[in-house]
Design an enzyme around this catalytic site. Sequence first.
Site, short mmCIF file in Angstrom:
data_model
loop_
_atom_site.label_atom_id
_atom_site.label_comp_id
_atom_site.label_asym_id
_atom_site.label_seq_id
_atom_site.Cartn_x
_atom_site.Cartn_y
_atom_site.Cartn_z
N THR A 46 38.49 -5.42 32.05
CA THR A 46 37.61 -5.60 30.86
C THR A 46 36.32 -5.21 31.31
O THR A 46 35.61 -4.29 30.67
CB THR A 46 37.55 -7.15 30.49
OG1 THR A 46 38.90 -7.72 30.27
CG2 THR A 46 36.65 -7.17 29.01
N TYR A 109 44.11 -10.87 19.81
CA TYR A 109 44.03 -10.48 18.44
C TYR A 109 45.47 -11.01 17.73
O TYR A 109 45.03 -11.53 16.74
CB TYR A 109 43.92 -8.99 18.19
CG TYR A 109 43.58 -8.77 16.61
CD1 TYR A 109 42.33 -8.94 16.04
CD2 TYR A 109 44.32 -8.27 15.96
CE1 TYR A 109 41.87 -8.94 14.85
CE2 TYR A 109 44.13 -7.91 14.41
CZ TYR A 109 42.77 -8.36 13.92
OH TYR A 109 42.44 -8.04 12.66
N TYR A 135 46.56 -12.80 33.14
CA TYR A 135 45.20 -12.92 33.00
C TYR A 135 44.90 -13.83 31.73
O TYR A 135 45.48 -13.33 30.71
CB TYR A 135 44.32 -11.41 32.84
CG TYR A 135 42.86 -11.75 32.64
CD1 TYR A 135 42.15 -12.72 33.05
CD2 TYR A 135 42.30 -10.36 32.10
CE1 TYR A 135 40.88 -12.69 32.80
CE2 TYR A 135 40.94 -10.37 32.15
CZ TYR A 135 40.28 -11.69 32.34
OH TYR A 135 38.78 -11.52 32.14
N ARG A 140 38.70 -13.86 24.84
CA ARG A 140 38.70 -12.67 24.46
C ARG A 140 40.12 -12.53 23.71
O ARG A 140 39.95 -11.56 22.95
CB ARG A 140 38.49 -11.76 25.70
CG ARG A 140 37.14 -11.35 26.22
CD ARG A 140 37.14 -10.47 27.19
NE ARG A 140 35.92 -10.00 27.93
CZ ARG A 140 35.13 -9.49 27.61
NH1 ARG A 140 35.04 -8.94 26.34
NH2 ARG A 140 33.78 -9.18 28.20
N LYS A 164 44.77 -14.87 36.91
CA LYS A 164 43.39 -15.11 36.79
C LYS A 164 43.00 -15.95 35.68
O LYS A 164 43.23 -15.87 34.36
CB LYS A 164 42.80 -13.55 36.67
CG LYS A 164 41.35 -13.58 36.30
CD LYS A 164 40.55 -12.22 36.09
CE LYS A 164 39.26 -12.29 35.74
NZ LYS A 164 38.50 -10.97 35.41
N ILE A 206 38.30 -13.26 40.89
CA ILE A 206 38.21 -11.90 40.42
C ILE A 206 36.80 -11.78 39.84
O ILE A 206 36.65 -12.33 38.61
CB ILE A 206 39.35 -11.25 39.71
CG1 ILE A 206 40.59 -11.22 40.37
CG2 ILE A 206 38.92 -9.84 39.00
CD1 ILE A 206 41.70 -10.76 39.73
#
Length: 292
Positions: A46, A109, A135, A140, A164, A206
């Site tokens: 990202t 989304y 992840y 997000r 992550k 990360i």
Amino acid sequence: MQSLMGTGVALVTPFKKDFSVDTEALTRIVNFVIEGGVEYLVVLGTTAETATLTSDEKELVIQTIKDANKGRVPLVLGVGSNNTAQVVEELKTRDFSGFTAILSVSPYYNKPTQEGIYQHFKAVAEASPLPIIVYNVPGRTASNILPSTVIRLAKDFKNIIGIKEAAGDIVQAMKLIQNKPEGFLVISGDDMITLPMVLAGGAGVISVIGEGFPKEFSEMVRLGLNKRVDEAYKLHYKLADSIDMIFEQGNPAGIKEVFMHLGISENTVRLPLVNVDENLSERLQKFIKNLN
């Protein structure tokens, strides 16, 4: 996957003032973070503004990082989408030479159920030629991968080797650490709670701030992994204000401002992102001056 213990950094994509990819600056960043002591690099996450890169630009970024790295540290490649078939197709057709693992974000989304998330990663695991780090970043994606789903995936697919975890929830992270299979990596995706996660049994981070201050942040993580708690927290509190600042007006605008003040790259971001304001820029500059 011991090579993915410690500090990984999510590399930015530096742009010139004309918004083209700045390969010279990207090479400087790779050298800066490796010489600063980080254990591995994450490519096209990202933070790289991957959503705004063309296919050709993505290939340019990958090749530039591979050339600059020269095999010094492991590379992890971001491969994710909210279209499962698209991820599977990329996994089957992309050249993954030079990469150690894949970082794959939960579908965004669409807001899938836990079963939908499981089936997505099942398809990804069955198609992937490399180990996978899942992840989870609800801020997000608009959906949270519950610990029960993560543990189910970890037990069912041996090539899903870590997560992550960026929900910003230390209790959720501790449930993952408590119930994970042996060897499964619970990696912090939230710089501010990296140290408590590591001390609770996490595998590292990360990081975004670790890109701007690799020496201090990677040393903090190593101290945490070695349970040298007081020394680790001394570094944590030394960096804590900068962590708040770089995310205050969006990522990677904050960390790119740090790189500008360090003289490593421009602070250019692509729309819909915009640069941080003058007040934040001045505060970051002051922090860097005081740190050094």
